[in-house]
Structure formats: structure tokens, C-alpha cells
Design an enzyme around this catalytic site. Structure first.
Site, PDB file in Angstrom:
ATOM      1  N   GLN A 256     -32.257  16.892  19.006  1.00 51.85           N
ATOM      2  CA  GLN A 256     -32.764  16.410  20.281  1.00 51.85           C
ATOM      3  C   GLN A 256     -34.088  15.700  20.029  1.00 51.85           C
ATOM      4  OE1 GLN A 256     -30.942  16.462  22.868  1.00 51.85           O
ATOM      5  NE2 GLN A 256     -29.425  18.028  22.399  1.00 51.85           N
ATOM      6  N   CYS A 377     -24.879  13.559  27.000  1.00 56.76           N
ATOM      7  CA  CYS A 377     -25.771  12.406  26.809  1.00 56.76           C
ATOM      8  C   CYS A 377     -25.145  11.133  27.354  1.00 56.76           C
ATOM      9  CB  CYS A 377     -26.121  12.242  25.326  1.00 56.76           C
ATOM     10  SG  CYS A 377     -24.699  11.941  24.253  1.00 56.76           S
TER      11      CYS A 377
END
Length: 420
Positions: A256, A377
Site C-alpha cells: 500500500q 483499487c
């Protein structure tokens, strides 16, 4: 990007921006088609030039009250940010709408919370391009939709430790620069120092040059240097805190981008799975959620990358206070965990790449796992897979937009689902 003050081009004409599209550009109707105008906002009257579907902004005739002063001198040329000209309130609403639109298109009605916005100067990793022309070395980001390389002098998005290291990085990379194609340098800030992974190195670069890079990085206090996926020097093992454990990422592996965003996503996931007795983490990577889950209950983790699974196993072994973590190399696109296999779990995390998890979502939909947290995402594939889960009997309690990539047209989300 401030509104251009130069006189409009001879071929310019006036348009009114209808809305900001999914790529961050203003969208307007011109005759019978939609066109894109970068760095514009809804309601603005602008002068544009050019042909085709993507026009050039010449001048903002009537600025929106949501227009803001960009935070970076490179904005408008650098391709890293597209929305620094948008004020905070409009920006947060835009990120929330990016989640709402595909959900509505799939007929999914649920609460979508306000967007969580990552703070400036918090991005802990970035990939830079480096190129040499004559004796001059350029290090930075490419322009948007361009091969032009913008020399980076500042960046309000990146962690200061990375920005401070950029002059040293130019010197470190110089032996690898042949003057032809650019190379890519992924820099990650970790608890033990900066991690460097270089790709795109020409085959003609001699072993001695590679050794020079390693030595220069060592003198500059980098924790690890990897070339083309191979660890060539580990002075200090890169470690990234993950609850009571630490991620030990292999060279170039997925992480991340923001520690703050990761912590917020993990908080949402763990709160939703509270009371779980046996958890499963699908598309686990090197353990972003698995290691935190294992503080509370045993976890089975699956991921297609062997290096990531090896790193997850090592991290779990290094944190003896964790509950058992069973990690398996498994291609979840071709070989999803089946509904019968899922019967032993009562809490599930799904964190797929942009393509989503169509096959795996179909198996989860047939399962009896009572609580699912879907970390996404890509809003479009999230909506597609949520539709599959809802059709299988799940209820989407809430979706939380997470703005991990500040001032970009990109948004993450954490969707929380239950099955009676």
C-alpha cells in the site's frame, strides 16, 4: 495549475465544463460529442484549442468557486497529480462519486461514507524515471500522457525522506544510465531505511557499473538495493510495521502506498471481522491484512506470488505472539478457493488487483461465510463483484472510499458485507 493568462490561440473557442470525468479531466459537450479538457472544473467557462477528444486548456474565462491554488510548482507538467486545482470539499465529493456511480450502475443501493483523504507528505513509495543526456541526468516523473521527463525539485505528496534522497539517487543511478532509454527506480520508505529497486537496465551495462551502484547506495545509507528483482545488497532488512508484526517485502513487491491509508483500511477490516474465530485472506500479498488478523485469530492466506508468500511466512515466524498463519501459493483467478473450502471460515478479506476477483467472488457468493471485507483499487470491478455477492445473498452494509493517492483520479474502497 493556475488559469493560463496568455492570449487564447487563434483556433480557440469557448466551452462550458459539464462535470469532471473519471480520469480527472473536465468533460464538455462540443457539437455531438464529449470532449476532455484537463485542469478544469464543473461549471467553468474555458477557452480551448486543439482537435480530437482531448483538448488543450488556453484560458479559464469563468473560474469555479471550487478552484484552488496548486500545492506544487510542477503541477500541470508532471503526470503525478491531476487534481491539485480542485478545492478540498469538491475533491472529497469527487472521490465519493467515483464509488457511487458504478454501484448505482449495478443497482447496488448502500451507504457510501465520506471519503477518507490521505494527508500530504505521506506517500511512502514511488517509481521514478531516470535518464542521461550528455552529462545531464534527469530524475523525476513523466508528464501525463507524455514521454517527457519532468525533473523533480519538490513533491508535496511524497514522504520527506524520499524527497531528500533524490539528489543522492541521481548519483547512485548514474553508472546504469546509458543515454538511451530511461530506467525505473522504485524507492520505498521503511522502518529500517530506504529500499531501492531498479528495473529497465540495459543488457550492455557492465557488472562493474552495477557494483558501483550498490556501493554508492550503501554509502548513502539505503537499507537494500535490488536490480531487476534480484537482491544484490541487504544492509538492513526492509521492515514495515503491520500491527504487532512487520511486513518483510521482497524486491519490487506490492505494498500500500501510504502507511496512513493502510492503517485506516486495516482498522475498518478488523472492526468488521471482530469476533471471527477462523479468518481467510485472499490475494494476501506479503501480509498487509493477514498479519494484523493473526493478532486475533488463526488465518489462512492465499496469493499467487511465491516471493510474497515466502515473505509472509517469514514475517509470521518472526512474530511469535501471532495466532497461526497458514500461507499458500495459489492462483485465485484460475483456482479460486471453493465454497466448500470456505465453510471452515467465519471472516474473509478479499484484496484483489485492479482486475477484481470475478471467479473468487462467485465462490464466496455460494459460501456461508458470514462476514466479508472487500478491499478494492478499482471501482468498476468492485461494483461488478459486489453485484455477484449481493445476488448470492450478501448485504453490503457500507462502502468506505479511501483516497490513498492524493490529488489523483484514483480511489480505493473498503466494502463491508454480511450474510445472514
Amino acid at each position: 495549475m493556475p488559469p493560463p493568462t496568455t492570449p487564447p490561440a487563434a483556433s480557440s473557442r469557448s466551452l462550458t465544463i459539464d462535470h469532471v470525468g473519471a480520469q480527472g479531466d473536465g468533460r464538455a459537450r462540443e457539437q455531438d460529442r464529449w470532449v476532455s479538457v484537463p485542469f478544469t472544473l464543473a461549471g467553468e467557462v474555458v477557452e480551448v484549442s486543439g482537435t480530437g477528444d482531448r483538448l488543450a486548456l488556453e484560458r479559464v474565462v469563468s473560474p469555479s468557486p471550487d478552484r484552488a491554488v496548486p500545492a506544487c510548482r510542477h503541477f500541470g507538467r508532471c503526470g503525478g497529480c491531476t487534481l491539485q486545482h480542485m478545492g478540498a470539499g469538491a475533491y472529497a465529493n469527487f472521490k465519493r462519486e467515483m464509488i457511487l456511480r458504478p454501484l448505482k450502475a449495478r443497482g447496488i443501493e448502500t451507504e457510501v461514507t465520506s471519503a477518507w483523504i490521505t494527508p500530504p507528505a505521506s506517500r511512502r513509495r514511488a517509481t521514478f524515471a531516470a535518464k542521461k543526456s550528455g552529462k545531464a541526468i534527469t530524475l523525476g516523473f513523466h508528464g501525463r500522457k507524455s514521454h517527457d521527463l519532468i525533473a523533480l525539485e519538490e513533491c508535496p505528496v511524497l514522504h520527506p525522506a524520499i524527497v531528500t534522497a533524490l539528489p543522492k539517487l541521481k548519483t547512485i543511478l548514474e553508472p546504469l544510465l546509458t543515454g538511451k532509454d530511461a530506467i525505473a527506480a522504485l524507492v520505498t520508505e521503511t522502518a529500517t531505511g530506504l529500499d531501492l529497486h531498479v528495473t529497465g537496465i540495459a543488457r550492455s551495462v557492465a557488472p562493474l557499473a552495477r557494483a558501483e551502484v550498490t556501493g554508492a547506495a550503501l554509502r548513502a545509507s539505503f537499507a537494500r538495493v535490488s536490480l531487476e528483482g534480484v537482491d544484490v545488497l541487504t544492509e538492513r532488512t526492509p521492515a514495515i510495521p503491520a500491527g504487532a508484526a512487520s511486513l518483510l517485502p521482497p524486491p519490487g513487491s506490492f505494498l500500500q502506498a501510504s502507511a496512513e491509508a493502510e492503517a485506516e483500511m486495516a482498522r475498518l477490516v478488523l472492526a468488521h471481522l471482530e469476533g471471527t474465530e477462523h479468518g481467510v485472506d485472499l490475494f494476501s500479498g506479503c501480509g498487509t491484512f493477514s498479519l494484523r488478523m493473526a493478532q486475533h485469530f488463526p488465518v489462512y492466506a492465499a496469493e499467487s506470488g511465491k516471493a510474497a508468500i515466502d515473505a509472509l511466512r517469514s514475517a509470521a515466524r518472526a512474530a511469535p505472539a501471532l495466532r497461526p498463519v497458514t500461507a499458500e501459493v495459489r492462483d485465485l483467478f484460475r483456482n479460486p478457493v471453493s465454497a466448500p473450502e470456505l465453510t471452515r471460515f467465519d471472516g474473509l478479506v478479499l484484496d484483489p488487483p485492479r482486475a477484481g476477483a470475478a471467479a473468487q467472488a462467485a465462490e464466496i457468493a455460494k459460501s456461508s461465510v458470514p462476514r466479508v471485507a472487500y478491499v478494492s483499487c478499482d471501482p468498476a470491478t468492485l461494483a461488478r463483484d459486489l453485484r455477484t455477492l449481493v445476488d448470492g445473498g450478501y448485504t453490503v452494509q457500507r462502502v468506505h472510499p479511501i483516497d490513498q493517492f492524493l490529488w489523483s483520479a484514483h480511489v480505493e474502497a473498503v466494502a463491508l458485507l454480511v450474510k445472514a
